[in-house]
Design an enzyme around this catalytic site. Structure first.
Site, short mmCIF file in Angstrom:
data_model
loop_
_atom_site.label_atom_id
_atom_site.label_comp_id
_atom_site.label_asym_id
_atom_site.label_seq_id
_atom_site.Cartn_x
_atom_site.Cartn_y
_atom_site.Cartn_z
N LYS A 121 31.79 37.53 34.14
CA LYS A 121 33.02 36.13 34.28
C LYS A 121 32.13 35.31 33.98
O LYS A 121 32.57 34.18 33.18
CB LYS A 121 33.54 36.15 35.74
CG LYS A 121 34.99 37.21 35.77
CD LYS A 121 35.63 37.26 36.42
CE LYS A 121 37.17 38.47 36.48
NZ LYS A 121 38.16 37.99 37.90
N LYS A 136 40.18 45.97 28.78
CA LYS A 136 41.15 46.85 29.94
C LYS A 136 42.09 45.75 30.29
O LYS A 136 41.85 44.50 29.48
CB LYS A 136 40.17 47.25 31.44
CG LYS A 136 40.99 45.81 32.46
CD LYS A 136 39.80 45.90 33.76
CE LYS A 136 40.30 44.65 34.26
NZ LYS A 136 40.81 44.10 35.86
N LYS A 174 45.00 40.14 33.38
CA LYS A 174 46.07 39.16 33.46
C LYS A 174 45.73 37.81 32.76
O LYS A 174 46.62 36.70 32.97
CB LYS A 174 47.01 39.11 34.86
CG LYS A 174 46.05 39.03 36.10
CD LYS A 174 46.96 38.61 36.94
CE LYS A 174 46.19 39.71 38.42
NZ LYS A 174 44.71 39.29 38.66
P1 ATP Z 1 41.53 38.99 36.13
O1 ATP Z 1 42.25 39.50 34.91
O2 ATP Z 1 42.24 37.69 37.17
O3 ATP Z 1 40.20 39.11 36.58
P2 ATP Z 1 42.74 41.34 36.92
O4 ATP Z 1 43.98 41.48 36.18
O5 ATP Z 1 41.30 42.25 36.27
O6 ATP Z 1 41.97 39.86 37.03
P3 ATP Z 1 42.68 42.26 39.77
O7 ATP Z 1 43.27 40.95 40.35
O8 ATP Z 1 41.28 41.45 39.57
O9 ATP Z 1 43.29 41.99 38.11
O10 ATP Z 1 43.42 43.17 39.99
C1 ATP Z 1 43.70 44.05 40.98
C2 ATP Z 1 44.29 45.63 41.44
O11 ATP Z 1 44.83 45.83 39.52
C3 ATP Z 1 42.92 45.81 41.09
O12 ATP Z 1 42.74 47.23 42.14
C4 ATP Z 1 41.91 46.28 39.86
O13 ATP Z 1 41.19 47.21 39.67
C5 ATP Z 1 43.89 47.03 39.19
N1 ATP Z 1 43.70 46.45 37.55
C6 ATP Z 1 43.42 45.59 36.83
N2 ATP Z 1 43.66 45.89 35.70
C7 ATP Z 1 43.91 46.99 36.16
C8 ATP Z 1 44.15 48.27 34.40
N3 ATP Z 1 43.81 47.22 33.36
N4 ATP Z 1 44.15 49.12 34.57
C9 ATP Z 1 44.48 49.44 35.75
N5 ATP Z 1 43.86 48.90 37.24
C10 ATP Z 1 43.23 47.77 36.60
#
Ligand code: ATP
Ligand code: LTN
Length: 330
Positions: free
Chosen positions: A112, A194, A197
């Site tokens: 980040k 990965k 969002k």
């Molecule tokens: P950002 O993109 O804003 O960093 P993010 O999409 O990684 O956010 P978070 O809010 O950080 O989402 O994560 C929420 C939950 O979703 C956490 O438990 C995280 O491990 C899970 N998660 C996020 N991305 C994935 C993915 N691609 N596959 C499986 N689990 C995920």
């Protein structure tokens, strides 16, 4: 008393199907067996610059999504992190037993800091400590998250043990609950990273709000390989394997059943079917979410009672901690 489960998602954008299968979907199955506490990590979200009105709107939307996915506010405590001030206060205490070096080594902090080079703020570095405070305030035993959060869970465990040994047994040392399948859903455009969002390439992720047409279109464009066999091999066929995992999760099948089902089927038809399966599952969730967002009073009442219940537990933990570290009680 049942064991405590705690987890949270940040209201940093519209959740993707990665957040759904890696986290939220698994919470639903835990609520009958455990005392579940699910939070909206709004303080975490501030570590990246936000538009205030959007953050407020997304907080309610995320709550509506939790409920639409099947999290029952009668069975679980649902609340926004900022409504329970003990999260910020315990973070301060934990900060005093955390070294700067260990925070600088966190993978997410490094990623980040690169992505938001213009805003490498103290909060971004302190993110894992706030997350540890979230978890430790409630005597949490299990934390259901996706694989990317494993390193942060390690920090929460280390801080719990460090505090316990420096003062006296206070915190439960939490365990991560990482699903066997779906812990790391990959980007549709780059199967080596990965699904996220906050990806700038909108074709890389399926958001929980995407329409059936958008969903099918994005799957049709998903990166695969030059072969044409639908078979599972994460090393040599990461794109196809990711799509197979998604299909398995959205149809409640095993990967080998999926392999058998698509034996001899071409990529075009396969991708179409994956898109349809995902769209079909999301349709009723989207409908429930829209209905819930029409009843803001109900959503606010959930947040209010959730904050009260969470505060009660959090206050007791924080009081104990303040006493142990030597802060004078009046
Ligand atoms: P950002 O993109 O804003 O960093 P993010 O999409 O990684 O956010 P978070 O809010 O950080 O989402 O994560 C929420 C939950 O979703 C956490 O438990 C995280 O491990 C899970 N998660 C996020 N991305 C994935 C993915 N691609 N596959 C499986 N689990 C995920
Ligand atoms: N950092 C987490 C969200 C989060 C969380 C938590 C998850 C904040 N506090 C406590 C589990 C337990 C993420 O998924 N990015």
């Amino acid at each position: 008393m049942a064991k405590i489960v705690f987890s949270a998602v940040q209201p940093s954008g519209i959740p993707t199907i990665g957040n759904y299968v890696g986290a939220i979907k698994n919470w639903v199955g835990l609520q009958d067996e455990y005392d579940c506490i699910f939070s909206i990590a709004d303080l975490h979200t501030l570590t990246v610059r936000q538009t205030p009105a959007e953050l407020r709107a997304r907080t309610l939307e995320l709550l509506a999504l939790y409920v639409a996915c099947g999290i029952d506010p009668e069975k679980c405590v649902l609340f926004a992190q900022s409504h329970v001030h003990e999260h910020a206060e315990l973070t301060w205490i934990l900060n005093t037993i955390t070294s700067v070096g260990e925070m600088q080594r966190m993978t997410q902090f490094k990623d980040k800091s690169q992505k938001h080079a213009e805003n490498v703020n103290m909060g971004l570095m302190d993110y894992p400590v706030l997350m540890a405070a979230d978890i430790l305030l409630y005597g949490t035993e299990f934390v259901p998250v996706g694989a990317d959060q494993k390193q942060h869970l390690e920090i929460a465990r280390d801080l719990a043990m460090r505090f316990n040994s420096r003062y006296s047994p206070t915190f439960v040392v939490p365990e991560p609950l990482i699903p066997k399948c779906g812990a790391r859903v990959m980007s549709l455009q780059d199967p080596s990273s990965k699904m996220s969002k906050s990806d700038l390439n909108l074709n890389g992720f399926i958001s929980m709000d995407d329409t059936p047409e958008e969903i099918v279109k994005k799957f049709k464009r998903a990166v695969t390989d030059s072969d044409s066999r639908v078979c599972f091999d994460e090393q040599s066929k990461p794109g196809v394997s990711n799509l197979m995992t998604i299909y398995a999760l959205f149809t409640d099948k095993t990967v080998s059943e999926v392999e058998a089902e698509f034996d001899g089927v071409g990529y075009g038809d396969f991708k179409q079917r994956v898109g349809e399966a995902v769209a079909e599952t999301l349709k009723p969730i989207q409908k429930r979410k829209a209905d819930l967002l029409n009843d803001k009073d109900y959503l606010f009442s959930i947040l209010k009672s959730g904050a009260e219940k969470a505060s009660y537990i959090a206050m007791k933990t924080l009081r104990k901690v303040y006493k142990k570290v030597g802060l004078l009680q009046i």
